[in-house]
Design a protein around this motif. Structure first.
Motif, mmCIF file in Angstrom:
data_model
loop_
_atom_site.group_PDB
_atom_site.id
_atom_site.type_symbol
_atom_site.label_atom_id
_atom_site.label_comp_id
_atom_site.label_asym_id
_atom_site.label_seq_id
_atom_site.Cartn_x
_atom_site.Cartn_y
_atom_site.Cartn_z
ATOM 1 N N ILE A 30 -6.116 7.128 -19.143
ATOM 2 C CA ILE A 30 -6.533 6.163 -18.127
ATOM 3 C C ILE A 30 -8.056 6.121 -18.127
ATOM 4 C CG2 ILE A 30 -6.498 5.559 -15.687
ATOM 5 C CD1 ILE A 30 -3.959 7.323 -15.425
ATOM 6 N N THR A 31 -8.615 4.944 -18.369
ATOM 7 C CA THR A 31 -10.069 4.787 -18.322
ATOM 8 C C THR A 31 -10.423 3.730 -17.290
ATOM 9 O OG1 THR A 31 -10.000 3.226 -20.171
ATOM 10 C CG2 THR A 31 -10.493 5.514 -20.696
ATOM 11 N N ARG A 32 -11.559 3.954 -16.655
ATOM 12 C CA ARG A 32 -12.048 3.009 -15.658
ATOM 13 C C ARG A 32 -12.898 1.935 -16.306
ATOM 14 N NH1 ARG A 32 -14.111 6.814 -10.695
ATOM 15 N NH2 ARG A 32 -12.114 6.930 -9.620
ATOM 16 N N GLY A 33 -12.809 0.747 -15.731
ATOM 17 C CA GLY A 33 -13.613 -0.378 -16.188
ATOM 18 C C GLY A 33 -14.544 -0.831 -15.083
ATOM 19 N N GLU A 34 -14.589 -2.122 -14.897
ATOM 20 C CA GLU A 34 -15.476 -2.736 -13.910
ATOM 21 C C GLU A 34 -15.106 -2.309 -12.489
ATOM 22 O OE1 GLU A 34 -16.630 -7.230 -12.356
ATOM 23 O OE2 GLU A 34 -15.588 -6.987 -14.268
ATOM 24 N N LEU A 35 -16.117 -2.088 -11.670
ATOM 25 C CA LEU A 35 -15.928 -1.812 -10.245
ATOM 26 C C LEU A 35 -16.034 -3.139 -9.516
ATOM 27 C CD1 LEU A 35 -15.575 0.351 -8.029
ATOM 28 C CD2 LEU A 35 -18.074 0.481 -7.914
ATOM 29 N N ARG A 36 -14.934 -3.548 -8.887
ATOM 30 C CA ARG A 36 -14.873 -4.847 -8.214
ATOM 31 C C ARG A 36 -14.858 -4.656 -6.701
ATOM 32 N NH1 ARG A 36 -12.655 -9.045 -11.804
ATOM 33 N NH2 ARG A 36 -12.010 -8.064 -13.734
ATOM 34 N N THR A 37 -15.360 -5.654 -5.992
ATOM 35 C CA THR A 37 -15.382 -5.636 -4.533
ATOM 36 C C THR A 37 -14.320 -6.588 -4.005
ATOM 37 O OG1 THR A 37 -17.737 -5.117 -4.530
ATOM 38 C CG2 THR A 37 -16.821 -6.028 -2.502
ATOM 39 N N TYR A 38 -13.559 -6.105 -3.034
ATOM 40 C CA TYR A 38 -12.498 -6.872 -2.390
ATOM 41 C C TYR A 38 -12.752 -6.900 -0.892
ATOM 42 C CZ TYR A 38 -10.183 -6.145 -6.832
ATOM 43 O OH TYR A 38 -9.895 -6.111 -8.169
ATOM 44 N N ARG A 39 -12.032 -7.786 -0.208
ATOM 45 C CA ARG A 39 -12.129 -7.867 1.248
ATOM 46 C C ARG A 39 -10.750 -7.635 1.852
ATOM 47 N NH1 ARG A 39 -14.647 -12.768 3.646
ATOM 48 N NH2 ARG A 39 -14.727 -11.349 5.412
ATOM 49 N N HIS A 40 -10.724 -6.773 2.826
ATOM 50 C CA HIS A 40 -9.480 -6.470 3.525
ATOM 51 C C HIS A 40 -8.806 -7.751 4.017
ATOM 52 C CE1 HIS A 40 -7.048 -5.321 7.052
ATOM 53 N NE2 HIS A 40 -6.806 -4.210 6.376
ATOM 54 N N SER A 41 -9.567 -8.646 4.596
ATOM 55 C CA SER A 41 -9.028 -9.885 5.170
ATOM 56 C C SER A 41 -8.401 -10.809 4.132
ATOM 57 C CB SER A 41 -10.117 -10.636 5.941
ATOM 58 O OG SER A 41 -11.187 -10.965 5.075
ATOM 59 N N GLU A 42 -8.719 -10.602 2.847
ATOM 60 C CA GLU A 42 -8.148 -11.422 1.789
ATOM 61 C C GLU A 42 -6.935 -10.752 1.130
ATOM 62 O OE1 GLU A 42 -11.530 -12.000 -0.726
ATOM 63 O OE2 GLU A 42 -12.405 -13.505 0.592
ATOM 64 N N GLN A 43 -6.615 -9.538 1.539
ATOM 65 C CA GLN A 43 -5.534 -8.784 0.901
ATOM 66 C C GLN A 43 -4.334 -8.539 1.813
ATOM 67 O OE1 GLN A 43 -5.768 -7.996 -2.387
ATOM 68 N NE2 GLN A 43 -7.676 -9.106 -2.348
ATOM 69 N N THR A 44 -4.512 -8.718 3.115
ATOM 70 C CA THR A 44 -3.449 -8.441 4.068
ATOM 71 C C THR A 44 -3.611 -9.281 5.325
ATOM 72 O OG1 THR A 44 -2.331 -6.711 5.328
ATOM 73 C CG2 THR A 44 -4.712 -6.525 5.122
ATOM 74 N N LEU A 45 -2.524 -9.440 6.046
ATOM 75 C CA LEU A 45 -2.579 -10.143 7.330
ATOM 76 C C LEU A 45 -2.788 -9.162 8.476
ATOM 77 C CD1 LEU A 45 0.276 -12.746 6.839
ATOM 78 C CD2 LEU A 45 -2.184 -13.083 6.609
ATOM 79 N N VAL A 46 -2.711 -7.865 8.201
ATOM 80 C CA VAL A 46 -2.901 -6.856 9.234
ATOM 81 C C VAL A 46 -4.404 -6.704 9.494
ATOM 82 C CG1 VAL A 46 -2.559 -4.432 9.865
ATOM 83 C CG2 VAL A 46 -0.840 -5.639 8.505
ATOM 84 N N PRO A 47 -4.843 -6.918 10.746
ATOM 85 C CA PRO A 47 -6.267 -6.782 11.034
ATOM 86 C C PRO A 47 -6.732 -5.322 10.976
ATOM 87 C CG PRO A 47 -5.035 -7.177 13.037
ATOM 88 C CD PRO A 47 -4.055 -7.285 11.913
#
Length: 116
Positions: free
Chosen positions: A95-112
């Motif tokens: 297992i090798t790591r690649g790019e570190l990406r940024t995500y937003r909680h509000s775009e991944q779930t409906l749970v606040p």
């Protein structure tokens, strides 16, 4: 723009290689085959690559932890080779790591966030 609900995950690549112990690779995975985990939770296989169920099942639980930023003292930060679960198989998975990406909680779930 900085958002207060951001988090980061690494893209991952899982590649098949043969162990040094002269055991044959009997589980129908081929040296050099790989899959990637990108875009938060999407697994992609290159055209023509097939992956056996049981080795995949052994690898999947480790991937979410490998995606995350870890303490350098955490064993997950250093251990990156998984053995095939068949004790007679010489297949290994790196297992090798690649790019570190940024995500937003509000775009991944409906749970606040306040619902935690």
């Amino acid at each position: 723009m900085n958002h207060d609900d951001e988090y980061q995950l690494y893209d991952l690549k899982v590649e098949v290689f043969k162990s040094d112990d002269d055991k044959p690779m009997v589980c129908r995975h081929n040296e050099g085959d790989y899959f990637t985990l990108t875009d938060d939770d999407l697994i992609s296989f290159p055209p023509g690559v097939k992956f056996p169920l049981y080795p995949l099942a052994a690898i999947l639980p480790l991937l979410p932890a490998k995606q995350r930023i870890l303490s350098p003292n955490d064993w997950m930060a250093t251990d990156a080779v998984i053995a095939c679960p068949d004790p007679y198989c010489g297949g290994r998975f790196r297992i090798t790591r690649g790019e570190l990406r940024t995500y937003r909680h509000s775009e991944q779930t409906l749970v606040p966030l306040s619902g935690n």
